[in-house]
Each structure stands twice: as structure tokens, then as C-alpha cells.
Design an enzyme around this catalytic site. Sequence first.
Site, short mmCIF file in Angstrom:
data_model
loop_
_atom_site.label_atom_id
_atom_site.label_comp_id
_atom_site.label_asym_id
_atom_site.label_seq_id
_atom_site.Cartn_x
_atom_site.Cartn_y
_atom_site.Cartn_z
CB CYS A 259 60.40 34.80 -3.14
SG CYS A 259 59.13 35.36 -4.27
CG HIS B 134 62.97 38.10 -1.96
ND1 HIS B 134 63.13 38.07 -3.33
CD2 HIS B 134 61.63 38.05 -1.73
CE1 HIS B 134 61.94 38.00 -3.89
NE2 HIS B 134 61.01 37.99 -2.95
CG ASN C 15 59.16 39.63 -5.77
OD1 ASN C 15 60.09 38.87 -6.05
ND2 ASN C 15 58.27 39.36 -4.84
O1 UT7 Z 1 58.17 37.65 -2.76
C1 UT7 Z 1 57.20 36.86 -2.15
C2 UT7 Z 1 56.70 37.51 -0.98
N1 UT7 Z 1 55.75 38.53 -1.30
C3 UT7 Z 1 55.67 39.59 -0.54
O2 UT7 Z 1 56.46 39.72 0.36
C4 UT7 Z 1 54.55 40.58 -0.75
C5 UT7 Z 1 54.08 41.06 0.56
N2 UT7 Z 1 52.95 41.98 0.49
C6 UT7 Z 1 53.07 43.24 0.04
O3 UT7 Z 1 54.12 43.64 -0.41
C7 UT7 Z 1 51.89 44.16 0.17
O4 UT7 Z 1 50.90 43.54 0.95
C8 UT7 Z 1 51.27 44.56 -1.20
C9 UT7 Z 1 52.19 45.52 -1.89
C10 UT7 Z 1 51.04 43.34 -2.05
C11 UT7 Z 1 49.94 45.27 -0.98
O5 UT7 Z 1 50.11 46.40 -0.14
P1 UT7 Z 1 49.11 46.63 1.09
O6 UT7 Z 1 49.51 47.91 1.69
O7 UT7 Z 1 49.14 45.40 1.93
O8 UT7 Z 1 47.73 46.82 0.35
P2 UT7 Z 1 46.39 45.92 0.41
O9 UT7 Z 1 46.59 44.63 -0.30
O10 UT7 Z 1 45.87 45.87 1.79
O11 UT7 Z 1 45.44 46.84 -0.43
C12 UT7 Z 1 45.06 48.14 0.01
C13 UT7 Z 1 44.16 48.73 -1.04
C14 UT7 Z 1 43.01 47.84 -1.41
O12 UT7 Z 1 41.87 48.67 -1.66
P3 UT7 Z 1 40.72 48.80 -0.54
O13 UT7 Z 1 40.23 47.40 -0.34
O14 UT7 Z 1 41.40 49.38 0.66
O15 UT7 Z 1 39.75 49.72 -1.20
C15 UT7 Z 1 43.44 47.21 -2.71
O16 UT7 Z 1 42.35 46.84 -3.54
O17 UT7 Z 1 44.89 48.96 -2.25
C16 UT7 Z 1 44.20 48.35 -3.33
N3 UT7 Z 1 45.18 47.88 -4.31
C17 UT7 Z 1 45.65 48.66 -5.28
N4 UT7 Z 1 45.38 49.94 -5.63
C18 UT7 Z 1 46.03 50.46 -6.68
C19 UT7 Z 1 45.78 46.67 -4.38
N5 UT7 Z 1 46.64 46.65 -5.42
C20 UT7 Z 1 46.56 47.88 -5.99
C21 UT7 Z 1 47.21 48.47 -7.09
N6 UT7 Z 1 46.92 49.76 -7.39
N7 UT7 Z 1 48.11 47.82 -7.84
#
Ligand code: UT7
Length: 322
Positions: A113, A249, A279
Site C-alpha cells: 500500500c 493512502h 482500499n
Molecule cells: O492498506 C494497508 C493497511 N491496512 C490497514 O490500514 C487496515 C487497518 N485495519 C483496519 O482498518 C481495521 O482494523 C479493520 C477495518 C480491518 C477492522 O476493524 P476493527 O474495528 O479493528 O474490527 P476487528 O477486526 O477488531 O473486529 C471486530 C469484530 C470482530 O467480531 P468479534 O470478534 O468482536 O465478535 C470481527 O469478527 O468485527 C467482526 N468483523 C466483521 N463483522 C462484520 C470483522 N470483519 C467484519 C465484517 N463484517 N466485514
Amino acid sequence: MFRSVVTGSGAFLPAKLVTNDDLSKIVDTTDEWIGQRTGIRQRYIAAEDENTSDLALAAARNALAAAGLDGSDIDLIVLATTTPDQTFPATAVRVQNALGMRHGAAFDVQAVCSGFVFALAVANNFLAVGQAKRALVIGAETFSRLLDWTDRGTCVLFGDGAGAVVLEAKSQAEAGGRGILSTHLHSDGAYENILYVDGGPSGTGTVGKVRMNGKEVFRHAVQRLAEIVDETLEANGLVAADIDWLVPHQANQRIIESTARKLQLPMERVVSTIARHGNTSAASIPLALAEAVEDGRIRPGHLVLTEALGGGLTWGSALIRW
Ligand code: UT7
């Protein structure tokens, strides 16, 4: 030493639009979750017969047209991609051939990225020392090819697309203060396990799929991007209030807002395309630049700060007097 002045920009998106609601039919997710956590509403996905070089070529042609040049005027192509058409040759040489450019050099740069910022830095260094006169810097991805469509934690985040800029070497007098003022690149391989693809020609002999610990990447992004904007401003003896446009980005709207807050920059001066593009990895910054130039937000003389963090980890920035 020469200055690399941006004289054209262009973008290209594939035709197929995929909304969050479309994705909710294939994985357990909702428009609400994706929108709230990331800011993404839709993304574009390349057709099966559409390759990274096709997107790159279309963006390159648009950038060349904006600069009033054609392929034969260019003597350097640096193309950032994580998703080359083939393991080799470099996607850049396919673009070179299609543009009818029979001289100079074309090669790919891989920093995921952060790729566009890395490619911009490489091209800028070539131009600064007089090793090339006119460069095309391209960020192009068919990132959808690396997605595990059963993993809701990653497949909802990414999209395909391409963007490009033309850089022309000008003497300091000719540039009149315009051009790339500085670039800043970093990487730390100790964090490869939080964002990677579980395949590759040497490792597994497969293409592999994206694996990400989103929370950890998020944490690093907020911290590293805050550091690098400071580093960039300090290197140029400037302050945040001098910036006309932040073109980050596009990984997550919350990361973008965190960097803007750090700079005390109102969101009206931040170019955000994430809602519509998702992204697009190395393509996200040049796509956003091209859009903001096209709609008249970024104008000659404006101070533009770009920054990115991606797999590696890699992170970088470029400060440009447009
Ligand atoms: O470009 C390269 C660099 N990449 C990035 O910068 C990405 C950086 N990370 C992020 O943008 C965020 O961490 C994400 C958007 C990927 C995830 O958001 P988050 O607030 O960190 O959520 P999480 O991964 O901690 O997940 C929270 C909950 C989980 O459920 P439980 O374990 O709390 O029950 C996940 O299973 O959300 C769940 N979850 C989803 N739910 C519905 C994860 N993906 C999804 C989804 N839809 N698509």
C-alpha cells in the site's frame, strides 16, 4: 540537481461496481458494519480478462494526455504494484511496450500500500540527478485477485484501480518552487506477520491470499503516519497550517481522520475517496490525486502531502508543491 515537477495526472477504474450490500450476500457482513468501521460504501473490481497492466495503461494514457505528452516523450516508468500480471516480466515493461516507448527503462516497485510513495521517491531520485527527464509513476492493482472471499475481515476492504502522474525534470529556476520537495521512506520487516500474502513463487508456488491482523495494522498506521507527517514537515521547515491538501493512502476513514486530527487539518482539506474506491493499495493515492486535480481542488502552487502505510511494514510520505 533538478526538480521533479508534476505535469499531469490520470486515473482509471474498472467498470464493475460492488456495493457493501452485494458483499453481504457472500459473507456475513452488513453495509452498516463496513461503513462505520472503514468508511467504505463500494469498490470497483476488475473483470476476469482485465489485468493490472490494462488498468495501469489506461491511467498512464490519461496522465500523459493531461501533460500533453505521449509515450515516446517518457524515458522512465516506475510502476508500483502488489499484483503484477505475471511473476515476470515487470508490469511496467508491458505498459512501456503498449505506449510505444522504445527507449529508457521501466520497472516495478513493490511496497504494497506504500508502493506509490516508494515509486515516486525512486523516480524523483532518477530525475533529480539527471538520469531521466520525464517519468511516469504509476500505482496499479487488481488486489481483488489476492482476496479470500470467505474472509469477511479482509475481502470487504479492498478494490481495484490505477492512477498515474507524469514527472518532468526542471531546473530550479524553471520549476519556480514547484515539484517534489522531499520523500521519506521507512520499512520494518519485524512486522511482516500482521499483513502478508500466504503464497508466492519461491515460498509456496501459489499466488496466495491476503492475511491481516487488522487491529495491529490499524495501531501501527495511526502511530507511524503521525510520526512521518511530523518528519516531513520538519525536514522542510514547514508547519501543518502550510499544507493545502492531505492526500493519504485510503485504507480506513478512521485512520485518515486520525492523521488529519494530528495535523489539525479540517476534513475539507483532506482528499478521501475511500467511500467509493475502498482500499486500492498502491493505486489509492494517485487515484485520489487525479480526482482532486480533475475537480479543481488541487491547483498549481498548492502544497500537497501524501502518506501511506502498508504490508512489510512499509510507510512513507511525499511533499509536493503542485
Ligand atoms: O492498506 C494497508 C493497511 N491496512 C490497514 O490500514 C487496515 C487497518 N485495519 C483496519 O482498518 C481495521 O482494523 C479493520 C477495518 C480491518 C477492522 O476493524 P476493527 O474495528 O479493528 O474490527 P476487528 O477486526 O477488531 O473486529 C471486530 C469484530 C470482530 O467480531 P468479534 O470478534 O468482536 O465478535 C470481527 O469478527 O468485527 C467482526 N468483523 C466483521 N463483522 C462484520 C470483522 N470483519 C467484519 C465484517 N463484517 N466485514
